[in-house]
Scaffold this motif. Structure first.
Motif, PDB file in Angstrom:
ATOM      1  N   LYS A   1       0.860  -1.182   0.000  1.00  0.00           N
ATOM      2  CA  LYS A   1       0.000   0.000   0.000  1.00  0.00           C
ATOM      3  C   LYS A   1       0.893   1.227   0.000  1.00  0.00           C
ATOM      4  CE  LYS A   1      -3.963  -1.792   2.574  1.00  0.00           C
ATOM      5  NZ  LYS A   1      -4.574  -1.896   3.917  1.00  0.00           N
ATOM      6  N   CYS A   2       0.399   2.279  -0.622  1.00  0.00           N
ATOM      7  CA  CYS A   2       1.160   3.524  -0.628  1.00  0.00           C
ATOM      8  C   CYS A   2       1.135   4.114   0.778  1.00  0.00           C
ATOM      9  CB  CYS A   2       0.583   4.524  -1.635  1.00  0.00           C
ATOM     10  SG  CYS A   2       1.489   6.086  -1.677  1.00  0.00           S
ATOM     11  N   SER A   3       2.313   4.341   1.321  1.00  0.00           N
ATOM     12  CA  SER A   3       2.385   4.857   2.688  1.00  0.00           C
ATOM     13  C   SER A   3       2.843   6.296   2.730  1.00  0.00           C
ATOM     14  CB  SER A   3       3.334   3.996   3.521  1.00  0.00           C
ATOM     15  OG  SER A   3       4.647   4.058   3.004  1.00  0.00           O
ATOM     16  N   PHE A   4       2.969   6.902   1.545  1.00  0.00           N
ATOM     17  CA  PHE A   4       3.410   8.302   1.521  1.00  0.00           C
ATOM     18  C   PHE A   4       2.320   9.208   2.076  1.00  0.00           C
ATOM     19  CE2 PHE A   4       4.186  12.409  -0.531  1.00  0.00           C
ATOM     20  CZ  PHE A   4       5.471  12.617  -0.112  1.00  0.00           C
ATOM     21  N   ALA A   5       1.080   8.956   1.668  1.00  0.00           N
ATOM     22  CA  ALA A   5      -0.060   9.691   2.213  1.00  0.00           C
ATOM     23  C   ALA A   5      -1.021   8.670   2.824  1.00  0.00           C
ATOM     24  CB  ALA A   5      -0.745  10.481   1.106  1.00  0.00           C
ATOM     25  N   PRO A   6      -1.461   8.900   4.057  1.00  0.00           N
ATOM     26  CA  PRO A   6      -2.319   7.921   4.729  1.00  0.00           C
ATOM     27  C   PRO A   6      -3.604   7.621   3.969  1.00  0.00           C
ATOM     28  CG  PRO A   6      -1.590   9.628   6.248  1.00  0.00           C
ATOM     29  CD  PRO A   6      -1.184  10.071   4.879  1.00  0.00           C
ATOM     30  N   SER A   7      -4.105   8.620   3.248  1.00  0.00           N
ATOM     31  CA  SER A   7      -5.386   8.431   2.567  1.00  0.00           C
ATOM     32  C   SER A   7      -5.214   7.936   1.135  1.00  0.00           C
ATOM     33  CB  SER A   7      -6.156   9.746   2.549  1.00  0.00           C
ATOM     34  OG  SER A   7      -5.399  10.731   1.877  1.00  0.00           O
ATOM     35  N   CYS A   8      -3.994   7.729   0.722  1.00  0.00           N
ATOM     36  CA  CYS A   8      -3.768   7.321  -0.672  1.00  0.00           C
ATOM     37  C   CYS A   8      -4.285   5.894  -0.885  1.00  0.00           C
ATOM     38  CB  CYS A   8      -2.279   7.397  -1.009  1.00  0.00           C
ATOM     39  SG  CYS A   8      -1.930   6.944  -2.726  1.00  0.00           S
ATOM     40  N   PRO A   9      -5.155   5.720  -1.873  1.00  0.00           N
ATOM     41  CA  PRO A   9      -5.788   4.413  -2.076  1.00  0.00           C
ATOM     42  C   PRO A   9      -4.971   3.453  -2.941  1.00  0.00           C
ATOM     43  CG  PRO A   9      -6.712   5.973  -3.606  1.00  0.00           C
ATOM     44  CD  PRO A   9      -5.636   6.718  -2.835  1.00  0.00           C
ATOM     45  N   VAL A  10      -3.829   3.875  -3.401  1.00  0.00           N
ATOM     46  CA  VAL A  10      -3.090   3.061  -4.377  1.00  0.00           C
ATOM     47  C   VAL A  10      -2.483   1.828  -3.720  1.00  0.00           C
ATOM     48  CG1 VAL A  10      -1.185   3.037  -6.017  1.00  0.00           C
ATOM     49  CG2 VAL A  10      -2.578   5.068  -5.765  1.00  0.00           C
ATOM     50  N   LYS A  11      -2.648   0.720  -4.399  1.00  0.00           N
ATOM     51  CA  LYS A  11      -2.041  -0.531  -3.966  1.00  0.00           C
ATOM     52  C   LYS A  11      -1.219  -1.074  -5.117  1.00  0.00           C
ATOM     53  CE  LYS A  11      -5.880  -1.694  -0.971  1.00  0.00           C
ATOM     54  NZ  LYS A  11      -7.055  -2.566  -0.814  1.00  0.00           N
ATOM     55  N   LYS A  12      -0.264  -1.891  -4.775  1.00  0.00           N
ATOM     56  CA  LYS A  12       0.467  -2.551  -5.857  1.00  0.00           C
ATOM     57  C   LYS A  12       0.813  -3.972  -5.458  1.00  0.00           C
ATOM     58  CE  LYS A  12       5.367  -1.415  -5.070  1.00  0.00           C
ATOM     59  NZ  LYS A  12       6.582  -0.822  -5.647  1.00  0.00           N
TER      60      LYS A  12
ATOM     61  N   TYR B   1      -0.169  -1.979 -10.487  1.00  0.00           N
ATOM     62  CA  TYR B   1      -0.636  -0.840  -9.702  1.00  0.00           C
ATOM     63  C   TYR B   1      -2.140  -0.730  -9.815  1.00  0.00           C
ATOM     64  CZ  TYR B   1       4.235   0.548  -9.467  1.00  0.00           C
ATOM     65  OH  TYR B   1       5.581   0.575  -9.244  1.00  0.00           O
ATOM     66  N   ASP B   2      -2.774  -0.437  -8.713  1.00  0.00           N
ATOM     67  CA  ASP B   2      -4.230  -0.326  -8.674  1.00  0.00           C
ATOM     68  C   ASP B   2      -4.606   1.020  -8.073  1.00  0.00           C
ATOM     69  OD1 ASP B   2      -6.903  -0.616  -8.532  1.00  0.00           O
ATOM     70  OD2 ASP B   2      -6.904  -2.274  -7.107  1.00  0.00           O
ATOM     71  N   GLY B   3      -5.195   1.876  -8.879  1.00  0.00           N
ATOM     72  CA  GLY B   3      -5.635   3.176  -8.404  1.00  0.00           C
ATOM     73  C   GLY B   3      -4.671   4.287  -8.759  1.00  0.00           C
ATOM     74  N   GLU B   4      -5.042   5.467  -8.361  1.00  0.00           N
ATOM     75  CA  GLU B   4      -4.218   6.633  -8.655  1.00  0.00           C
ATOM     76  C   GLU B   4      -3.849   7.345  -7.370  1.00  0.00           C
ATOM     77  OE1 GLU B   4      -5.012   9.077 -12.353  1.00  0.00           O
ATOM     78  OE2 GLU B   4      -6.879   7.997 -12.152  1.00  0.00           O
ATOM     79  N   HIS B   5      -2.641   7.816  -7.296  1.00  0.00           N
ATOM     80  CA  HIS B   5      -2.190   8.542  -6.111  1.00  0.00           C
ATOM     81  C   HIS B   5      -2.959   9.856  -5.969  1.00  0.00           C
ATOM     82  CE1 HIS B   5       1.241   5.889  -5.263  1.00  0.00           C
ATOM     83  NE2 HIS B   5       1.362   5.787  -6.560  1.00  0.00           N
ATOM     84  N   ASN B   6      -3.359  10.157  -4.771  1.00  0.00           N
ATOM     85  CA  ASN B   6      -4.047  11.427  -4.541  1.00  0.00           C
ATOM     86  C   ASN B   6      -3.110  12.444  -3.895  1.00  0.00           C
ATOM     87  OD1 ASN B   6      -3.727  10.466  -1.989  1.00  0.00           O
ATOM     88  ND2 ASN B   6      -5.924  10.204  -1.558  1.00  0.00           N
ATOM     89  N   HIS B   7      -1.835  12.278  -4.201  1.00  0.00           N
ATOM     90  CA  HIS B   7      -0.825  13.200  -3.678  1.00  0.00           C
ATOM     91  C   HIS B   7       0.255  13.321  -4.728  1.00  0.00           C
ATOM     92  CE1 HIS B   7       1.825   9.726  -3.037  1.00  0.00           C
ATOM     93  NE2 HIS B   7       0.725   9.102  -2.653  1.00  0.00           N
ATOM     94  N   PRO B   8       1.056  14.390  -4.679  1.00  0.00           N
ATOM     95  CA  PRO B   8       2.129  14.518  -5.661  1.00  0.00           C
ATOM     96  C   PRO B   8       3.185  13.449  -5.457  1.00  0.00           C
ATOM     97  CG  PRO B   8       2.315  16.215  -4.004  1.00  0.00           C
ATOM     98  CD  PRO B   8       0.995  15.523  -3.758  1.00  0.00           C
ATOM     99  N   HIS B   9       3.949  13.229  -6.512  1.00  0.00           N
ATOM    100  CA  HIS B   9       5.056  12.284  -6.403  1.00  0.00           C
ATOM    101  C   HIS B   9       6.041  12.795  -5.363  1.00  0.00           C
ATOM    102  CE1 HIS B   9       8.717  10.098  -7.561  1.00  0.00           C
ATOM    103  NE2 HIS B   9       7.876   9.190  -7.992  1.00  0.00           N
TER     104      HIS B   9
END
Length: 313
Positions: free
Chosen positions: A180-191, A207-215
């Motif tokens: 799971k993306c751990s950069f932003a707590p609310s980021c729904p992206v999984k891989k 990859y599943d979903g789109e990041h809701n935060h900048p790279h």
DNA sequence: CGGTTTTGACCTGCGC
DNA sequence: GCGCAGGTCAAAACCG
């Protein structure tokens, strides 16, 4: 197809236009002489790069022809095998065909290529129903060549990931890791990361979903341009100053295939078909070929590192 | 001590 | 309804 695009990018990168710094007055005879020398050097460099470009083009077309012949054989064999194995479940069949549905391929200099699509249609419905629970969620695949002896399932894409599970799947003895993306707590992206069953040196990251935060890298470089909403993997640009320039084939465009074919015919390259799987395999062939990589690096570094040229840029 | 990884258990969907 | 397989959870272990 990929040949056309790769060739196009090479032409794009390697074609030399006279640097603006070359424009100067020729009033000083001594300076005029050195400028002329420089022009001769540049001209010879231009010729050298052009020749290299032609050689690469030829290598590419030969590779494409060989690949196409192999691909035909593989198709024949697989179609025969499918006839013998009608009991194969629908789900597994579609999984095996999954790559064919991809609509976008990106290849970068590190031997990483990225395939993505948006599963907004129902075509993927049966193949990945879970993924379609959230219509419009972006599914993409990233292929990374690594050392087969390296047991870590790490794909360096610039984002921060937290592993939350690992599972051995039925069709592949290599375990699949869930992140799971751990950069932003609310980021729904999984891989999901798993070694290819066919090629152990190939890591497949889904990859599943789109990041809701900048790279994450963009947080340090606020002025860096966005990349059109491309999801998960680092959306490298084609710029040579980028760490990993990417050749992007946008198969979502209906005219893409025709344009690529036209481009290849203009450049004297045989078109090798438009199958995404073909593209994937060709990309793999390219990154596998040390000659191609060496030639490409030599051609590019010749342009970048040449001090006389660098000074003019 | 907080974040990450590991790993067995549990949940869910699908095919039969 | 049952079994299977993929996906997720969560507690313990690990690490810097």
């Amino acid at each position: 197809m990929v040949s056309a695009l790769v060739d196009a990018s090479l032409s794009l990168d390697l074609n030399i236009t006279a640097p603006a710094g070359l424009k100067c007055d020729f009033t000083d005879p001594a300076r005029e002489l050195s400028e002329k020398d420089e022009a001769v050097v540049l001209e010879s460099e231009l010729n050298r790069v052009s020749e290299e470009n032609q050689k690469l083009t030829q290598m590419l077309s030969v590779m494409c022809e060989n690949y196409w012949a192999l691909q035909c054989q593989v198709r024949d064999m697989s179609s025969k095998a499918l006839e013998k194995e009608p009991a194969l479940s629908r789900k597994r069949k579609e999984e095996s065909l999954n790559l064919d549905d991809c609509s976008k391929l990106e290849v970068n200099r590190n031997g990483v290529y990225h395939i993505s699509h948006v599963d907004s249609s129902s075509s993927e419905e049966s193949a990945c129903k879970k993924q379609c629970k959230f219509p419009g969620s972006k599914i993409s695949k990233l292929y990374v060549r690594t050392d087969p002896s390296d047991s870590t399932l790490l794909v360096k894409d610039g984002y921060q990931w937290r592993k939350y599970g690992q599972k051995v799947t039925r069709d592949n003895p290599c375990p699949r890791a869930y992140f799971k993306c751990s950069f932003a707590p609310s980021c729904p992206v999984k891989k999901k990361v798993q070694r290819s069953a066919d090629d152990r040196s190939l890591l497949v990251a889904t990859y599943d979903g789109e990041h809701n935060h900048p790279h994450p890298s963009q947080t340090n470089m606020p002025n860096s341009s966005s990349h059109g909403g491309t999801s998960s993997p680092v959306p490298y640009s084609l710029s040579l100053s980028s760490a990993s320039p990417t050749v992007t084939l946008d198969l979502t465009r209906p005219r893409f295939v025709q344009e690529a074919t036209d481009m290849s015919s203009r450049q004297g390259i045989n078109s090798t078909g438009s199958h995404p799987f073909l593209v994937e395999q060709m990309a793999t062939s390219l990154v596998k070929d040390p000659k191609f990589t060496t030639a490409l690096v030599a051609a590019i570094s010749g342009r970048i590192l040449k001090p006389s040229l660098a000074g003019k840029w």
